[in-house]
Design a protein around this motif. Sequence first.
Motif, PDB file in Angstrom:
ATOM      1  N   GLU A 149       0.857  -1.188   0.000  1.00 33.44           N
ATOM      2  CA  GLU A 149       0.000   0.000   0.000  1.00 33.44           C
ATOM      3  C   GLU A 149       0.888   1.231   0.000  1.00 33.44           C
ATOM      4  O   GLU A 149       1.813   1.343   0.804  1.00 33.44           O
ATOM      5  N   ILE A 150       0.609   2.139  -0.935  1.00 30.53           N
ATOM      6  CA  ILE A 150       1.354   3.393  -1.022  1.00 30.53           C
ATOM      7  C   ILE A 150       0.347   4.533  -1.024  1.00 30.53           C
ATOM      8  O   ILE A 150      -0.519   4.612  -1.904  1.00 30.53           O
ATOM      9  N   ASN A 151       0.451   5.386  -0.028  1.00 28.95           N
ATOM     10  CA  ASN A 151      -0.437   6.548   0.073  1.00 28.95           C
ATOM     11  C   ASN A 151      -1.913   6.129  -0.056  1.00 28.95           C
ATOM     12  O   ASN A 151      -2.680   6.717  -0.812  1.00 28.95           O
ATOM     13  N   ASN A 152      -2.284   5.084   0.663  1.00 24.25           N
ATOM     14  CA  ASN A 152      -3.656   4.548   0.717  1.00 24.25           C
ATOM     15  C   ASN A 152      -4.114   3.889  -0.583  1.00 24.25           C
ATOM     16  O   ASN A 152      -5.307   3.616  -0.745  1.00 24.25           O
ATOM     17  N   THR A 153      -3.194   3.639  -1.504  1.00 26.87           N
ATOM     18  CA  THR A 153      -3.532   2.936  -2.748  1.00 26.87           C
ATOM     19  C   THR A 153      -2.971   1.513  -2.684  1.00 26.87           C
ATOM     20  O   THR A 153      -1.772   1.334  -2.483  1.00 26.87           O
ATOM     21  N   PRO A 154      -3.824   0.492  -2.837  1.00 29.51           N
ATOM     22  CA  PRO A 154      -3.331  -0.888  -2.768  1.00 29.51           C
ATOM     23  C   PRO A 154      -2.701  -1.328  -4.087  1.00 29.51           C
ATOM     24  O   PRO A 154      -3.160  -0.957  -5.172  1.00 29.51           O
ATOM     25  N   PHE A 155      -1.635  -2.120  -3.998  1.00 27.58           N
ATOM     26  CA  PHE A 155      -0.953  -2.650  -5.168  1.00 27.58           C
ATOM     27  C   PHE A 155      -0.729  -4.153  -5.006  1.00 27.58           C
ATOM     28  O   PHE A 155      -0.318  -4.616  -3.943  1.00 27.58           O
ATOM     29  N   THR A 156      -1.023  -4.884  -6.087  1.00 29.93           N
ATOM     30  CA  THR A 156      -0.617  -6.273  -6.161  1.00 29.93           C
ATOM     31  C   THR A 156       0.852  -6.301  -6.572  1.00 29.93           C
ATOM     32  O   THR A 156       1.308  -5.418  -7.296  1.00 29.93           O
ATOM     33  N   SER A 157       1.596  -7.282  -6.106  1.00 35.13           N
ATOM     34  CA  SER A 157       2.990  -7.358  -6.523  1.00 35.13           C
ATOM     35  C   SER A 157       3.319  -8.769  -6.991  1.00 35.13           C
ATOM     36  O   SER A 157       2.658  -9.742  -6.615  1.00 35.13           O
ATOM     37  N   TYR A 158       4.360  -8.828  -7.827  1.00 30.43           N
ATOM     38  CA  TYR A 158       4.814 -10.107  -8.377  1.00 30.43           C
ATOM     39  C   TYR A 158       6.324 -10.196  -8.228  1.00 30.43           C
ATOM     40  O   TYR A 158       7.047  -9.205  -8.385  1.00 30.43           O
ATOM     41  N   TYR A 159       6.763 -11.395  -7.932  1.00 31.47           N
ATOM     42  CA  TYR A 159       8.184 -11.697  -7.847  1.00 31.47           C
ATOM     43  C   TYR A 159       8.569 -12.446  -9.120  1.00 31.47           C
ATOM     44  O   TYR A 159       7.877 -13.383  -9.533  1.00 31.47           O
ATOM     45  N   ALA A 160       9.638 -12.009  -9.780  1.00 28.91           N
ATOM     46  CA  ALA A 160      10.087 -12.657 -11.011  1.00 28.91           C
ATOM     47  C   ALA A 160      11.560 -13.005 -10.873  1.00 28.91           C
ATOM     48  O   ALA A 160      12.320 -12.299 -10.197  1.00 28.91           O
ATOM     49  N   LYS A 161      11.967 -14.085 -11.526  1.00 29.46           N
ATOM     50  CA  LYS A 161      13.370 -14.473 -11.450  1.00 29.46           C
ATOM     51  C   LYS A 161      13.802 -15.210 -12.714  1.00 29.46           C
ATOM     52  O   LYS A 161      12.982 -15.767 -13.453  1.00 29.46           O
ATOM     53  N   ILE A 162      15.109 -15.171 -12.950  1.00 27.59           N
ATOM     54  CA  ILE A 162      15.739 -15.943 -14.022  1.00 27.59           C
ATOM     55  C   ILE A 162      16.995 -16.582 -13.438  1.00 27.59           C
ATOM     56  O   ILE A 162      17.818 -15.899 -12.808  1.00 27.59           O
ATOM     57  N   ASN A 163      17.169 -17.860 -13.660  1.00 30.78           N
ATOM     58  CA  ASN A 163      18.396 -18.552 -13.268  1.00 30.78           C
ATOM     59  C   ASN A 163      19.240 -18.781 -14.526  1.00 30.78           C
ATOM     60  O   ASN A 163      18.920 -19.630 -15.352  1.00 30.78           O
ATOM     61  N   TYR A 164      20.288 -17.978 -14.676  1.00 27.36           N
ATOM     62  CA  TYR A 164      21.207 -18.130 -15.793  1.00 27.36           C
ATOM     63  C   TYR A 164      22.254 -19.196 -15.457  1.00 27.36           C
ATOM     64  O   TYR A 164      22.375 -19.615 -14.304  1.00 27.36           O
ATOM     65  N   GLU A 165      23.015 -19.581 -16.458  1.00 28.25           N
ATOM     66  CA  GLU A 165      24.110 -20.522 -16.216  1.00 28.25           C
ATOM     67  C   GLU A 165      25.197 -19.878 -15.355  1.00 28.25           C
ATOM     68  O   GLU A 165      25.850 -20.550 -14.560  1.00 28.25           O
ATOM     69  N   ASP A 166      25.397 -18.568 -15.526  1.00 28.64           N
ATOM     70  CA  ASP A 166      26.481 -17.890 -14.817  1.00 28.64           C
ATOM     71  C   ASP A 166      25.978 -16.819 -13.857  1.00 28.64           C
ATOM     72  O   ASP A 166      26.722 -15.929 -13.457  1.00 28.64           O
ATOM     73  N   GLY A 167      24.702 -16.880 -13.483  1.00 28.15           N
ATOM     74  CA  GLY A 167      24.191 -15.875 -12.560  1.00 28.15           C
ATOM     75  C   GLY A 167      22.709 -16.030 -12.289  1.00 28.15           C
ATOM     76  O   GLY A 167      22.034 -16.867 -12.902  1.00 28.15           O
ATOM     77  N   ASN A 168      22.224 -15.206 -11.376  1.00 26.40           N
ATOM     78  CA  ASN A 168      20.809 -15.227 -11.005  1.00 26.40           C
ATOM     79  C   ASN A 168      20.259 -13.816 -10.929  1.00 26.40           C
ATOM     80  O   ASN A 168      20.936 -12.899 -10.442  1.00 26.40           O
ATOM     81  N   TYR A 169      19.026 -13.656 -11.417  1.00 28.99           N
ATOM     82  CA  TYR A 169      18.360 -12.359 -11.406  1.00 28.99           C
ATOM     83  C   TYR A 169      16.993 -12.504 -10.755  1.00 28.99           C
ATOM     84  O   TYR A 169      16.287 -13.509 -10.970  1.00 28.99           O
ATOM     85  N   GLN A 170      16.604 -11.499  -9.957  1.00 28.71           N
ATOM     86  CA  GLN A 170      15.276 -11.480  -9.358  1.00 28.71           C
ATOM     87  C   GLN A 170      14.787 -10.043  -9.246  1.00 28.71           C
ATOM     88  O   GLN A 170      15.589  -9.102  -9.164  1.00 28.71           O
TER      89      GLN A 170
END
Length: 274
Positions: free
Chosen positions: A103-124
């Motif tokens: 919630e930001i300034n009384n406004t609700p937000f849905t959120s999503y977590y995303a990720k990628i597993n590379y051969e030489d690294g990880n991103y989220q």
Amino acid sequence: MKFILCLLFLFQIKTCKSEPTTPSKNQVSSVSRIVEKPQDSYIINSVDQNAVGKKIDDSEKIKKLKNILKQSFEREIERPYMWDIFVGSNDSLLQFYPYRNFEINNTPFTSYYAKINYEDGNYQCIMLVNENSDQLYNSMIVFEDLKSEENYQRYSEVKGDKIDVFMKGPKSKSLVYQLKDGVFLDYIDAQIVDEKWGKQKNNFEYQLKGSTNNHLKNGYWIEKKYSIDYNKNIIEDGNYINGQKDGEWNYSPEGPVDKIEVYKSGKVVKVYYP
């Protein structure tokens, strides 16, 4: 004798209860900080794995979230650090999960977590979405973390209706957005903006030119910026009203206008190719 001992015991208990506990100096300052800190101010700088839900497998939902994520990246003028998420086989590695509500300034937000597993690294990353709005700026990437040969991170600090975004990597920078009517708008201090930077050959790589009103873009603007769709820098020009695109916007990758989008209060109502 037993009677006297009982009286002494009762007297000690009473004395202990009547003596107030005096907090230490550190305890007092800690309580003060908690009280003074506004409830709608917080920092998003990590992922709570306990808040990550079950992986999303629905193909239509994944397609929609990819478009929202790309749209969130494309609002940046300079090429986003993770622009290649949508290139080649990387796109198929991207996974989405439901995350906690914000919630930001009384406004609700849905959120999503995303990720990628590379051969030489990880991103989220964590992306906020106002699912009650279909306007252009209804989403925002508030956290990113790349662990690879080059480390990169984005984190956000919410302060009422303002969101400060900090990007730490080979090129560190910060951005400021304002939440207004449920969407994230560019917050700009200057009334007149005329900037060119990132010189490339005989021209400038990036450009921002226009006017503001109450810190939001208003009137005619020219923006030379990176486009994921074109995979190059293009020129966009059109009108803003209170920070949101309105009317016809021209997209020119190589001189002539290639695409025209028609907006109404930040919402695309028509697209055509001249």
